[in-house]
Design an enzyme around this catalytic site. Structure first.
Site, PDB file in Angstrom:
ATOM      1  N   LYS A 203       0.811  -1.223   0.000  1.00 19.50           N
ATOM      2  CA  LYS A 203       0.000   0.000   0.000  1.00 19.50           C
ATOM      3  C   LYS A 203       0.845   1.273   0.000  1.00 19.50           C
ATOM      4  O   LYS A 203       2.037   1.252   0.291  1.00 19.50           O
ATOM      5  CB  LYS A 203      -1.011  -0.040   1.157  1.00 19.50           C
ATOM      6  CG  LYS A 203      -2.184  -0.969   0.810  1.00 19.50           C
ATOM      7  CD  LYS A 203      -3.308  -0.950   1.806  1.00 19.50           C
ATOM      8  CE  LYS A 203      -4.416  -1.903   1.299  1.00 19.50           C
ATOM      9  NZ  LYS A 203      -5.459  -2.152   2.296  1.00 19.50           N
ATOM     10  N   ARG A 237      -3.328 -10.192   4.742  1.00 13.56           N
ATOM     11  CA  ARG A 237      -3.780 -10.163   3.345  1.00 13.56           C
ATOM     12  C   ARG A 237      -2.653  -9.605   2.491  1.00 13.56           C
ATOM     13  O   ARG A 237      -2.329  -8.430   2.595  1.00 13.56           O
ATOM     14  CB  ARG A 237      -5.042  -9.298   3.247  1.00 13.56           C
ATOM     15  CG  ARG A 237      -5.652  -9.247   1.858  1.00 13.56           C
ATOM     16  CD  ARG A 237      -6.902  -8.373   1.834  1.00 13.56           C
ATOM     17  NE  ARG A 237      -7.515  -8.367   0.532  1.00 13.56           N
ATOM     18  CZ  ARG A 237      -7.087  -7.625  -0.487  1.00 13.56           C
ATOM     19  NH1 ARG A 237      -6.071  -6.808  -0.341  1.00 13.56           N
ATOM     20  NH2 ARG A 237      -7.696  -7.687  -1.657  1.00 13.56           N
TER      21      ARG A 237
HETATM   22  N1  HH2 Z   1      -7.413  -3.886   0.956  1.00 18.40           N
HETATM   23  C1  HH2 Z   1      -7.786  -3.890  -0.337  1.00 18.40           C
HETATM   24  C2  HH2 Z   1      -8.846  -4.684  -0.767  1.00 18.40           C
HETATM   25  N2  HH2 Z   1      -9.505  -5.491   0.080  1.00 18.40           N
HETATM   26  N3  HH2 Z   1      -9.784  -6.370   2.270  1.00 18.40           N
HETATM   27  C3  HH2 Z   1      -9.431  -6.405   3.564  1.00 18.40           C
HETATM   28  N4  HH2 Z   1     -10.061  -7.224   4.424  1.00 18.40           N
HETATM   29  N5  HH2 Z   1      -8.404  -5.602   4.045  1.00 18.40           N
HETATM   30  C4  HH2 Z   1      -7.715  -4.761   3.239  1.00 18.40           C
HETATM   31  O1  HH2 Z   1      -6.820  -4.040   3.741  1.00 18.40           O
HETATM   32  C5  HH2 Z   1      -8.066  -4.695   1.849  1.00 18.40           C
HETATM   33  C6  HH2 Z   1      -9.138  -5.536   1.402  1.00 18.40           C
HETATM   34  C7  HH2 Z   1      -7.048  -3.039  -1.321  1.00 18.40           C
HETATM   35  O2  HH2 Z   1      -5.961  -3.700  -1.890  1.00 18.40           O
HETATM   36  P1  HH2 Z   1      -5.929  -4.510  -3.282  1.00 18.40           P
HETATM   37  O3  HH2 Z   1      -6.969  -5.593  -3.315  1.00 18.40           O
HETATM   38  O4  HH2 Z   1      -4.563  -4.972  -3.496  1.00 18.40           O
HETATM   39  O5  HH2 Z   1      -6.210  -3.433  -4.393  1.00 18.40           O
HETATM   40  P2  HH2 Z   1      -7.538  -2.993  -5.144  1.00 18.40           P
HETATM   41  O6  HH2 Z   1      -8.552  -2.623  -4.133  1.00 18.40           O
HETATM   42  O7  HH2 Z   1      -7.065  -1.837  -5.991  1.00 18.40           O
HETATM   43  O8  HH2 Z   1      -8.027  -4.155  -5.964  1.00 18.40           O
END
Ligand code: HH2
Length: 256
Positions: A203, A237
């Site tokens: 992040k 995660r």
């Molecule tokens: N962060 C993201 C998405 N889902 N779920 C949980 N439980 N906790 C988190 O911190 C979290 C999450 C954002 O990251 P990412 O999936 O890598 O990116 P994007 O939302 O751009 O798909």
């Protein structure tokens, strides 16, 4: 928890796993590297992300959930009840809802009826606007109180408390200092009594500290996760499963 974004626009791996075959292969690599769960998402929640229609989100995630669920534990990263219902019917064992059951009034009933686990995430506002000057009186106290309220809401909707995971929502409406304060005082979230999910992987705050781009933040991700482990987090995660898994194995080996 290995991250599998079946999206064109996720912040670090957008577009890489849009083809079901590529997504399934990546999930299998993450499981081989030690992931206990694969978190399948069809809508980016990065700051400023555009919303995705339910039919499109399902078109992205369903073939992947169907292909994986018989072989590995799958969670569905969605805030739409319709997507969760179909994914759970296809075998997903956890609904990862970044709106903590606020995004869709039908979501709590889907989780309660299916008897699956749910992860309640703290987010200030919505993805489009969440990074617009976020402010808190005391970020950790505010997040803890929010999660406590959402846990009570879930229980009131018929979701067994033992099914609930809590997540402080690193990067969801938080400045660098907010994220660091949550990591410093993660014990106050753990003290709510439910297992804590920690999602710092790649992040922006890690980039701010290290000066590195999204796909070059493995060391920063590992450091944050080891600290979270030390403070009592239960699930991590991450995109980079092998490195995180090794680091957590070493950290866990120090526990008497
Ligand atoms: N962060 C993201 C998405 N889902 N779920 C949980 N439980 N906790 C988190 O911190 C979290 C999450 C954002 O990251 P990412 O999936 O890598 O990116 P994007 O939302 O751009 O798909």
């Amino acid at each position: 928890m290995g991250v599998l974004n079946v999206t064109p626009d996720s912040f670090s791996d957008g577009g890489a796993f849009l083809e079901p075959q590529a997504a399934v292969a990546h999930a299998q690599r993450m499981v081989a590297a030690g992931a206990a769960l694969v978190d399948v998402g069809g809508e980016s929640t990065r700051p400023g992300a555009a919303a995705v229609a339910e039919a499109e989100e399902l078109r992205r995630v369903l073939p992947v959930v169907e292909a994986l669920a018989a072989r590995v534990p799958v969670s569905i990263d969605t805030s739409k009840a319709g997507v969760a219902r179909v994914a759970v019917a296809a075998g997903a064992v956890l609904v990862n809802d970044v709106t903590a059951l606020r995004g869709d009034p039908a979501m709590a009933a889907v989780v309660a009826e299916a008897g699956v686990d749910v992860c309640l995430v703290h987010m200030r506002g919505e993805p489009r606007t969440m990074q617009d000057d976020p402010r808190y009186d005391d970020v950790v106290a505010d997040v803890a109180s929010f999660l406590e309220q959402r846990l009570a809401f879930a229980a009131g909707a018929g979701i067994a408390e033992e099914r609930v995971w809590l997540d402080p929502g690193i990067g969801f409406g938080k400045t660098l200092e907010h994220n660091l304060e949550l990591l410093r005082r993660l014990g106050e979230i753990v003290a709510l009594g439910r297992p804590v999910v920690f999602g710092a992987s790649r992040k922006r705050f890690l980039g701010t500290i290290t000066g590195r781009a999204e796909d070059d933040r493995v060391a920063g991700t590992v450091a944050a996760n080891v600290i979270a482990f030390e403070r009592g987090a239960h699930m991590f995660r991450v995109h980079d499963v092998a490195a995180t898994r090794d680091a957590l194995a070493v950290a866990a080996a120090t526990v008497p």
